[in-house]
Write an enzyme that holds these catalytic residues in place. Structure first.
Site, PDB file in Angstrom:
ATOM      1  CE  LYS A  43      -3.920   1.937   2.760  1.00  0.00           C
ATOM      2  NZ  LYS A  43      -4.921   1.788   3.992  1.00  0.00           N
TER       3      LYS A  43
ATOM      4  CB  SER B 190      -7.870   4.108   3.084  1.00  0.00           C
ATOM      5  OG  SER B 190      -7.063   3.465   3.672  1.00  0.00           O
TER       6      SER B 190
ATOM      7  CB  SER C 281      -8.218   0.725   5.459  1.00  0.00           C
ATOM      8  OG  SER C 281      -8.786   2.215   5.443  1.00  0.00           O
TER       9      SER C 281
HETATM   10  N1  GLN Z   1     -12.872   4.851   6.512  1.00  0.00           N
HETATM   11  C1  GLN Z   1     -12.050   5.191   7.636  1.00  0.00           C
HETATM   12  C2  GLN Z   1     -11.543   6.359   7.556  1.00  0.00           C
HETATM   13  O1  GLN Z   1     -11.766   7.143   6.707  1.00  0.00           O
HETATM   14  C3  GLN Z   1     -11.000   4.219   7.692  1.00  0.00           C
HETATM   15  C4  GLN Z   1      -9.778   4.399   7.090  1.00  0.00           C
HETATM   16  C5  GLN Z   1      -8.726   3.359   7.560  1.00  0.00           C
HETATM   17  O2  GLN Z   1      -8.884   2.348   8.185  1.00  0.00           O
HETATM   18  N2  GLN Z   1      -7.523   3.976   7.097  1.00  0.00           N
HETATM   19  O3  GLN Z   1     -10.886   6.969   8.506  1.00  0.00           O
END
Ligand code: GLN
Length: 449
Positions: free
Chosen positions: A51, A125, A149
């Site tokens: 990632k 994400s 995410s």
């Molecule tokens: N959707 C969540 C956020 O926007 C989780 C994102 C993540 O785990 N990096 O914070």
């Protein structure tokens, strides 16, 4: 045999294998935009992707943010270094929501598209990570979760996403979103693939003092617990297919218990307060002085110098800087940040007592992968509300896994299983049991590179 990469290790690779793999990947990437870069030099090892918020030596690592454009780390993040020295070959960096801010993978340039339908989101994400696993047969993705995410894109792309207990995997080399919540984990095509890579990356690291060498258990529990509040906003078609999954589990001897935990309804608010507070402090360093893109030269005034650099944040990052700075500011922090932190402890205690003799189970996401257009039209609040099921285990640092169990209208849906701290192997054992019992096979139609 479901585990792909063990088979791959033993297999003789035909001449030109990696060249063909890269050529195929480039083809797929021009359509699906999964990778921010592909490593054309790969010539051996089990392909693994990283990632874009995790550093790879000599490879641009930007967390999909224009603020970090051109940043090429001179070192590998610890999990990357461990995989490289244990038979894995780096295949590319995967796209993500900028700095991890998002649920659909659309908060970045040329965002990824779902392999099951390219006008649909991959989830976020770790958007590119999950999509990359679903288009490559022998491959694992190193991803990161702050509030879901790993689970969310794994569910939308039909793959296994594993988020370990907080602190089991070193965060050295991770571009932080919210340090008290960030966890590096693995996305793979099967529980066995995930376990193979997890066993290599876990364990203490002198560069990250929050990372521990703790015994990891695999305590199987025959009780599945459903928290009613988590089911409240789940779409009807997902609920009916989840009910069928639960009946199958009952036939296999699992008991099912429904519990009510009203306080869990506040988890989303607490998560967004804490994560934004931490994110706003982490993003403060990108001013163009030491960190972040340098737009102006020093002859400009101080304000102009760093304002120009910070213009490069996307809209969601700006929103989080403003809200995160607000909730921790002196006049209101007791009303927001401190309250959220107290709530977090209450939630950890409540979840620990509920799951001590069972697994928490639910659909991973309340919806199927939405169309890109639909996701783009959601208000920020509506979009945050989609994390209602994935946020609680993340706030509590509990290990969890999302695995595919059904398809609805051609799109995969996932189940999320949560267990106690350091009982991580029990999750992977459970998923392996499911894969073997139902001879579950990933739908290879979307790609078999
Ligand atoms: N959707 C969540 C956020 O926007 C989780 C994102 C993540 O785990 N990096 O914070």
């Amino acid at each position: 045999m479901i585990g792909g990469i063990e088979e791959f290790v033993d297999k003789e690779k035909p001449e030109g294998y990696y060249e063909r793999l890269i050529a195929e990947l480039e083809k797929v990437n021009s359509k699906l935009h999964i990778f921010s870069s592909i490593n054309r030099q790969i010539s051996s090892g089990i392909p693994f992707s990283v990632k874009d918020n995790i550093c790879v030596s000599g490879v641009e690592s930007t967390a999909s943010s224009a603020v970090l454009e051109g940043y090429v780390p001179p070192f590998d993040a610890t999990p990357v270094e461990r995989l490289k020295s244990n038979g894995f070959g780096f295949v590319g960096k995967t796209k993500m929501d900028e700095f991890g801010f998002g649920t659909f993978g659309i908060n970045c340039k040329d965002h990824p598209r779902n392999p099951f339908g390219d006008s649909y989101v991959t989830g976020g994400s770790s958007a590119g990570a999950a999509a990359a696993v679903s288009v490559m047969k022998y491959h694992i993705a190193v991803a990161e979760s702050t509030g879901g995410s790993i689970s969310c894109p794994a569910a939308f792309c039909g793959v296994v996403g594993f988020t370990p207990t907080y602190g089991l995997v070193s965060r050295y080399g991770l571009i932080d979103y919210a340090n008290s919540l960030d966890k590096i984990g693995i996305i793979g095509r099967s529980s066995r693939d995930v376990r193979y890579a997890f066993d290599i990356i876990k364990g203490s690291d002198s560069y990250d003092t929050t990372c521990v060498d703790h015994q990891i258990n695999g305590e199987n529990r025959k009780k599945l617990i459903i928290i009613d509040q988590l089911m409240a906003n789940v779409d009807q078609d997902i609920l009916s297919s989840f009910d069928k999954f639960i009946s199958k589990m009952q036939n296999l001897g699992y008991s099912v218990e429904h519990r009510s935990l009203p306080l869990i309804d506040k988890a989303l608010a607490a998560y967004y307060i804490i994560s934004m507070a931490e994110a706003s402090t982490n993003l403060a360093k990108y001013t163009g002085f030491k960190y972040g893109i340098r737009v102006n030269d020093f002859s400009k005034g101080y304000n102009e110098f760093f304002t120009e650099a910070r213009r490069n944040f996307g809209p969601e990052a700006k929103r989080r800087i403003i809200l995160g700075t607000f909730v921790r500011s002196a006049s209101v922090k007791s009303r927001y940040y401190e309250k959220a932190m107290r709530f977090r402890h209450m939630l950890i205690d409540a979840l620990n007592s509920i799951i001590k003799d069972g697994f928490l189970i639910s659909p991973t996401m309340p919806i199927k992968a939405p169309a890109i257009k639909e996701a783009e039209e959601l208000s920020p609040l509506k979009s945050y509300s989609m994390d209602s099921i994935t946020v609680p285990p993340n706030l509590a640092g509990l290990p969890h896994v999302s695995f595919p169990y059904d398809y609805i209208n051609g799109f995969p849906v996932g189940v999320q299983l949560v267990t106690s701290h350091f009982n991580d192997y029990a999750l992977l054992d459970f998923v392996q049991g499911w894969e073997e019992e139902f001879n579950y096979r990933f739908n290879y139609d979307v790609g078999a590179i």
